[in-house]
Design an enzyme around this catalytic site. Structure first.
Site, PDB file in Angstrom:
ATOM      1  CE  LYS A  79      -4.577 -22.469  14.856  1.00 15.02           C
ATOM      2  NZ  LYS A  79      -5.842 -23.077  15.307  1.00 15.02           N
TER       3      LYS A  79
ATOM      4  CG  ASP B 135      -7.675 -20.701  13.397  1.00 13.26           C
ATOM      5  OD1 ASP B 135      -8.185 -21.332  14.338  1.00 13.26           O
ATOM      6  OD2 ASP B 135      -7.300 -19.509  13.534  1.00 13.26           O
TER       7      ASP B 135
END
Ligand code: NDP
Length: 456
Positions: free
Chosen positions: A136, A176
């Site tokens: 991430k 995201d």
């Protein structure tokens, strides 16, 4: 045989000691600690059956990111003033494949949030059955109220550094919160210029330049395929059911569209300023209008009242007090606290399924558990996005493009397979513990691969 010391078994003692040490080591990282506790608390039975995993110190090894990259991002705003942000990439685990996970641009981004998201991503990706590791990244940059030019200059500056660490067989970021089609486009353009190669080092690309059919829709659609499977397994049908959704971004929009297409009635959507309640349920046309507000005008959900003055807007509130059959938190982490969970549980929902990552606090989870609410954790129910990202990577390396119907079929089949894994690993006498099922099935695949690959 299980060995009991006092009132605690060896595996419970091991888990408690592990969590004690972990909390001390990560004292300033509450989100990361929360995500690790959530996973590990499901693993008692596995560790009892598999002492070899304890002996190989799998928990100690998998909770340490393989690599954390932090860098400075400097860019110039529209007034000619230099701005500075922090960029990150947490390359958490490459055990099952190249690092894969989204980029988040939001002022709340820090290493605790990104380690929690990267950690979750490992097990979510494992459940998809695709060859994907976990990662991430992102930056504490806020795209809100920035001009297109400012967003472009930021994305380009961010990619100048990130490009040194990614690649189609190394690390493949996606979107995201705060990173949608526009930001992926700007980052891909800069990446391509820097490496002088056109390949699939980012997913969520435009359809005409290497993207996959159905990638924007995938997380929301996948969530509904998962919910449909849960309801079927419980002898229920989604048709005619009422749905409360939080958020109005990518995940929320497509969850609302698919729920409506399936014959359910979506009553709410929200953003960080408040929520809209539409007692008649949003029509598909009204949901298109929501997309125009959020994706084109980059406005607020409140503006929906211009389209439907009969709808109601609740400033500064979350939608959980609205009574419904299905609750889908699709905005952000920890948006359902203990009181919210009590409100939802009092409405006796059929299903609560997480569209956002870790939207339920530990206290909220406990409420759902005590109330025996059928509950799907994010790593299972929102895996549709990364699944179609995996399909985008496959299409890129084959230099081909699958039809919408083909991708949709594959997405459905992956979500149904994840559901089956949860049922298999989480079945109790009369119901399914989806949390235990997802955590156990996701973890075991990673653990087996770690044993096979040795101590590295
Ligand atoms: P978007 O940026 O498209 O939308 C985010 C939505 O959540 C917006 O409505 C936003 O409102 C709201 N929101 C953000 N922060 C808060 C907050 N602190 N309080 C209340 N509302 C908030 O993001 P996505 O839809 O892509 O992501 C939503 C969630 O789903 C995240 O948890 C993400 O990690 C997860 N997810 C996303 C995937 C994807 O494919 N995009 C894949 C898997 C998970 P506002 O506009 O006011 O900020």
């Amino acid at each position: 045989m299980r060995c009991i010391i006092g009132s605690m078994s060896i595996d419970q003692q091991y888990i408690e000691n592990f969590l004690d040490d972990f909390q001390k080591k990560h004292a300033g990282e509450p989100e990361f600690v929360q995500a690790v506790e959530e996973l590990v608390s499901s693993l008692g039975d596995v560790l009892e059956e598999r002492p070899d995993l304890r002996d190989a110190r799998i928990l100690e090894r998998i909770t340490e990111p393989e690599r954390i990259i932090q860098f400075k991002v400097t860019w110039v705003d529209d007034n000619g003033v230099p701005q500075v942000n922090r960029g990150y990439r947490v390359q958490f685990s490459s055990v099952l494949g190249p690092y894969k996970g989204g980029l988040r641009f939001h002022p709340t981004v820090n290493l605790s949030v990104l380690q929690f998201l990267g950690f979750e991503q490992i097990f979510k990706n494992s459940l998809t059955g695709l060859m994907l590791g976990g990662a991430k990244g992102g930056a504490d940059f806020d795209p809100k109220n920035k001009s297109d030019g400012e967003v472009m200059r930021f994305c380009q500056a961010f990619m100048i550094e990130l490009s040194n660490h990614i690649g189609p067989d190394t690390d493949i970021p996606a979107g995201d919160i705060g990173v949608g089609a526009r930001e992926i486009g700007y980052m891909f353009g800069m990446y391509k210029k820097l490496v002088n190669e056109f390949h699939g080092s980012l997913t969520g690309k435009g359809l005409d330049w290497g993207g996959s059919n159905l990638r924007p829709e995938a997380t929301g659609y996948g969530l509904l395929y998962f919910v449909e499977a849960m309801l079927e397994h419980a002898g229920q049908d989604i048709k005619g059911k009422t749905v409360v959704i939080s958020g109005s971004g990518n995940v929320a929009q497509y969850a609302a569209i698919k729920a409506t297409e399936m014959g359910a009635k979506v009553l709410t959507l929200s953003d960080s300023a408040g929520y809209i309640y539409d007692a008649d349920g949003f029509s598909l046309e009204e949901l298109k209008y929501v997309q125009e507000i959020k994706n084109v005008r980059r406005g607020r959900i409140k503006e929906y009242l211009q389209k439907d003055p009969d709808a109601e807007y609740y400033e500064g509130q979350k939608p959980w007090s609205v009574k419904a059959d299905i609750y889908l938190p699709c905005a952000t982490q920890n948006e359902i606290d203990k009181a919210d969970a009590e409100t939802i549980a009092a409405n006796h929902p059929l299903v609560v399924a997480e569209g956002a990552n870790m939207p339920t606090t530990p206290e909220g989870l406990e409420v759902f558990k005590q109330a025996e609410v059928l509950f799907a954790p994010a790593k299972a129910s929102n895996a549709g996005g990364v699944a179609v990202s995996g399909l985008e990577m496959a299409q890129n390396s084959m230099r081909t493009s699958w039809s919408l119907e083909e991708v949709d079929e594959r997405l459905k089949s992956i979500m149904r397979d994840i559901h089956a894994q949860c049922v298999k690993a989480g079945k109790t006498d009369d119901t399914v513990d989806y949390m235990k099922g997802a955590n156990t099935a996701g973890f075991l695949k990673v653990a087996e691969a770690m044993l096979s690959q040795g101590v590295i």
